[in-house]
Write a protein that holds these residues in place. Structure first.
Motif, PDB file in Angstrom:
ATOM      1  N   LEU A  20       0.838  -1.183   0.000  1.00  0.00           N
ATOM      2  CA  LEU A  20       0.000   0.000   0.000  1.00  0.00           C
ATOM      3  C   LEU A  20       0.882   1.246   0.000  1.00  0.00           C
ATOM      4  CD1 LEU A  20      -2.697  -0.998   2.651  1.00  0.00           C
ATOM      5  CD2 LEU A  20      -2.576  -1.594   0.217  1.00  0.00           C
ATOM      6  N   SER A  21       0.383   2.280  -0.665  1.00  0.00           N
ATOM      7  CA  SER A  21       1.080   3.563  -0.695  1.00  0.00           C
ATOM      8  C   SER A  21       0.157   4.659  -0.199  1.00  0.00           C
ATOM      9  CB  SER A  21       1.524   3.900  -2.123  1.00  0.00           C
ATOM     10  OG  SER A  21       2.396   2.929  -2.637  1.00  0.00           O
ATOM     11  N   CYS A  22       0.742   5.646   0.439  1.00  0.00           N
ATOM     12  CA  CYS A  22      -0.005   6.813   0.893  1.00  0.00           C
ATOM     13  C   CYS A  22       0.802   8.052   0.519  1.00  0.00           C
ATOM     14  CB  CYS A  22      -0.236   6.756   2.396  1.00  0.00           C
ATOM     15  SG  CYS A  22      -0.961   8.249   3.110  1.00  0.00           S
ATOM     16  N   ILE A  23       0.288   8.813  -0.421  1.00  0.00           N
ATOM     17  CA  ILE A  23       0.961  10.028  -0.863  1.00  0.00           C
ATOM     18  C   ILE A  23       0.372  11.215  -0.115  1.00  0.00           C
ATOM     19  CG2 ILE A  23       1.415  11.536  -2.817  1.00  0.00           C
ATOM     20  CD1 ILE A  23       1.232   9.081  -4.616  1.00  0.00           C
ATOM     21  N   VAL A  24       1.255  12.030   0.432  1.00  0.00           N
ATOM     22  CA  VAL A  24       0.842  13.216   1.173  1.00  0.00           C
ATOM     23  C   VAL A  24       1.102  14.451   0.327  1.00  0.00           C
ATOM     24  CG1 VAL A  24       1.154  14.569   3.277  1.00  0.00           C
ATOM     25  CG2 VAL A  24       1.378  12.067   3.347  1.00  0.00           C
ATOM     26  N   SER A  25       0.063  15.177   0.013  1.00  0.00           N
ATOM     27  CA  SER A  25       0.202  16.412  -0.756  1.00  0.00           C
ATOM     28  C   SER A  25      -0.143  17.601   0.126  1.00  0.00           C
ATOM     29  CB  SER A  25      -0.706  16.377  -1.993  1.00  0.00           C
ATOM     30  OG  SER A  25      -2.058  16.206  -1.613  1.00  0.00           O
ATOM     31  N   GLY A  26       0.315  18.774  -0.316  1.00  0.00           N
ATOM     32  CA  GLY A  26       0.053  19.978   0.458  1.00  0.00           C
ATOM     33  C   GLY A  26       0.906  20.082   1.701  1.00  0.00           C
ATOM     34  N   ARG A  27       2.036  19.406   1.688  1.00  0.00           N
ATOM     35  CA  ARG A  27       2.937  19.376   2.841  1.00  0.00           C
ATOM     36  C   ARG A  27       4.347  19.633   2.345  1.00  0.00           C
ATOM     37  NH1 ARG A  27       0.928  19.541   8.037  1.00  0.00           N
ATOM     38  NH2 ARG A  27       2.117  18.242   9.478  1.00  0.00           N
ATOM     39  N   SER A  28       5.052  20.587   2.921  1.00  0.00           N
ATOM     40  CA  SER A  28       6.408  20.841   2.470  1.00  0.00           C
ATOM     41  C   SER A  28       7.310  19.672   2.822  1.00  0.00           C
ATOM     42  CB  SER A  28       6.938  22.120   3.111  1.00  0.00           C
ATOM     43  OG  SER A  28       7.204  21.906   4.480  1.00  0.00           O
ATOM     44  N   PHE A  29       8.417  19.560   2.111  1.00  0.00           N
ATOM     45  CA  PHE A  29       9.377  18.492   2.385  1.00  0.00           C
ATOM     46  C   PHE A  29       9.866  18.574   3.819  1.00  0.00           C
ATOM     47  CE2 PHE A  29      12.677  15.477   1.666  1.00  0.00           C
ATOM     48  CZ  PHE A  29      13.782  15.938   2.362  1.00  0.00           C
ATOM     49  N   PHE A  30      10.184  19.789   4.265  1.00  0.00           N
ATOM     50  CA  PHE A  30      10.722  19.959   5.617  1.00  0.00           C
ATOM     51  C   PHE A  30       9.717  19.501   6.664  1.00  0.00           C
ATOM     52  CE2 PHE A  30      13.323  21.478   8.920  1.00  0.00           C
ATOM     53  CZ  PHE A  30      12.545  22.210   9.802  1.00  0.00           C
ATOM     54  N   THR A  31       8.480  19.897   6.490  1.00  0.00           N
ATOM     55  CA  THR A  31       7.453  19.519   7.454  1.00  0.00           C
ATOM     56  C   THR A  31       7.202  18.015   7.419  1.00  0.00           C
ATOM     57  OG1 THR A  31       6.389  21.669   7.238  1.00  0.00           O
ATOM     58  CG2 THR A  31       5.079  19.910   8.207  1.00  0.00           C
ATOM     59  N   GLU A  79       9.535  11.558  -1.809  1.00  0.00           N
ATOM     60  CA  GLU A  79       8.269  11.357  -2.510  1.00  0.00           C
ATOM     61  C   GLU A  79       7.079  11.687  -1.618  1.00  0.00           C
ATOM     62  OE1 GLU A  79       7.927  10.593  -5.691  1.00  0.00           O
ATOM     63  OE2 GLU A  79      10.120  10.575  -5.915  1.00  0.00           O
ATOM     64  N   ARG A  80       7.341  12.069  -0.343  1.00  0.00           N
ATOM     65  CA  ARG A  80       6.252  12.355   0.591  1.00  0.00           C
ATOM     66  C   ARG A  80       5.268  11.194   0.631  1.00  0.00           C
ATOM     67  NH1 ARG A  80       8.055  16.683  -1.629  1.00  0.00           N
ATOM     68  NH2 ARG A  80       8.218  18.756  -0.727  1.00  0.00           N
ATOM     69  N   THR A  81       5.803  10.004   0.723  1.00  0.00           N
ATOM     70  CA  THR A  81       4.998   8.787   0.641  1.00  0.00           C
ATOM     71  C   THR A  81       5.342   7.841   1.777  1.00  0.00           C
ATOM     72  OG1 THR A  81       4.870   8.959  -1.773  1.00  0.00           O
ATOM     73  CG2 THR A  81       4.366   6.818  -0.810  1.00  0.00           C
ATOM     74  N   VAL A  82       4.317   7.210   2.304  1.00  0.00           N
ATOM     75  CA  VAL A  82       4.474   6.160   3.304  1.00  0.00           C
ATOM     76  C   VAL A  82       3.931   4.870   2.714  1.00  0.00           C
ATOM     77  CG1 VAL A  82       3.833   5.368   5.594  1.00  0.00           C
ATOM     78  CG2 VAL A  82       4.284   7.774   5.212  1.00  0.00           C
ATOM     79  N   TYR A  83       4.646   3.779   2.972  1.00  0.00           N
ATOM     80  CA  TYR A  83       4.266   2.492   2.419  1.00  0.00           C
ATOM     81  C   TYR A  83       3.903   1.509   3.532  1.00  0.00           C
ATOM     82  CZ  TYR A  83       6.759   4.371  -1.627  1.00  0.00           C
ATOM     83  OH  TYR A  83       7.172   5.165  -2.660  1.00  0.00           O
ATOM     84  N   LEU A  84       3.089   0.546   3.161  1.00  0.00           N
ATOM     85  CA  LEU A  84       2.817  -0.578   4.058  1.00  0.00           C
ATOM     86  C   LEU A  84       2.952  -1.846   3.219  1.00  0.00           C
ATOM     87  CD1 LEU A  84       2.001  -1.334   6.965  1.00  0.00           C
ATOM     88  CD2 LEU A  84      -0.349  -1.559   6.124  1.00  0.00           C
ATOM     89  N   GLN A  85       4.060  -2.543   3.427  1.00  0.00           N
ATOM     90  CA  GLN A  85       4.280  -3.817   2.748  1.00  0.00           C
ATOM     91  C   GLN A  85       3.634  -4.912   3.581  1.00  0.00           C
ATOM     92  OE1 GLN A  85       5.973  -4.590  -0.284  1.00  0.00           O
ATOM     93  NE2 GLN A  85       5.005  -6.576   0.122  1.00  0.00           N
ATOM     94  N   MET A  86       2.722  -5.643   2.971  1.00  0.00           N
ATOM     95  CA  MET A  86       1.984  -6.685   3.683  1.00  0.00           C
ATOM     96  C   MET A  86       2.285  -8.032   3.047  1.00  0.00           C
ATOM     97  SD  MET A  86      -1.660  -4.719   4.218  1.00  0.00           S
ATOM     98  CE  MET A  86      -2.097  -4.840   2.488  1.00  0.00           C
ATOM     99  N   SER A  87       2.730  -8.963   3.856  1.00  0.00           N
ATOM    100  CA  SER A  87       3.065 -10.297   3.371  1.00  0.00           C
ATOM    101  C   SER A  87       2.315 -11.339   4.198  1.00  0.00           C
ATOM    102  CB  SER A  87       4.571 -10.542   3.471  1.00  0.00           C
ATOM    103  OG  SER A  87       5.294  -9.565   2.768  1.00  0.00           O
ATOM    104  N   SER A  88       2.296 -12.548   3.694  1.00  0.00           N
ATOM    105  CA  SER A  88       1.610 -13.647   4.380  1.00  0.00           C
ATOM    106  C   SER A  88       0.207 -13.226   4.809  1.00  0.00           C
ATOM    107  CB  SER A  88       2.419 -14.095   5.606  1.00  0.00           C
ATOM    108  OG  SER A  88       3.707 -14.515   5.225  1.00  0.00           O
TER     109      SER A  88
END
Length: 121
Positions: A20-31, A79-88
């Motif tokens: 799963l991917s979660c892209i965050v927009s409207g947020r500066s890189f620093f923040t 990429e301002r992205t958080v992932y959730l790798q799900m296995s099994s």
């Protein structure tokens, strides 16, 4: 305005994997680099529950009784992205998965629209 958009859900058989991917927009890189983000899930007829979170230092926490050892949370600040790798994956992992941003007082908000994960036996 901050917006979180999840993707990557789908239907898989037990034992399969999804990322799963979660892209965050409207947020500066620093923040974003200072943010803690979390993944939650909600199965039909059940309350939303915490799955995993990752803080500014990349330290992860998991819902130990259900997903630790099978799920891995990670982030890509560029990429301002958080992932959730799900296995099994198991049928009990079936749910709508949401990401959220931790705010003041540790309360999560700015919920995304969710992405459906369905695991068949």
């Amino acid at each position: 305005q901050v917006q979180l958009t999840e993707s990557g859900g789908g239907s898989v058989q037990a034992g399969g994997s999804l990322r799963l991917s979660c892209i965050v927009s409207g947020r500066s890189f620093f923040t974003f680099t200072r943010d803690t983000l979390g993944w939650f899930r909600q199965a039909p007829g059940k309350e939303r529950e915490f799955v995993a979170a990752i803080n500014r230092n990349g330290v992860a926490t998991y819902r130990t009784d259900a997903v630790k050892g099978r799920f891995t949370i990670s982030r890509d600040n560029g990429e301002r992205t958080v992932y959730l790798q799900m296995s099994s994956l198991k049928p009990e992992d079936t749910a709508v998965y949401y990401c959220a941003l931790q705010g003041v007082g540790g309360v999560y908000g700015n919920w995304g629209q969710g992405t459906q994960v369905t695991v068949s036996s």
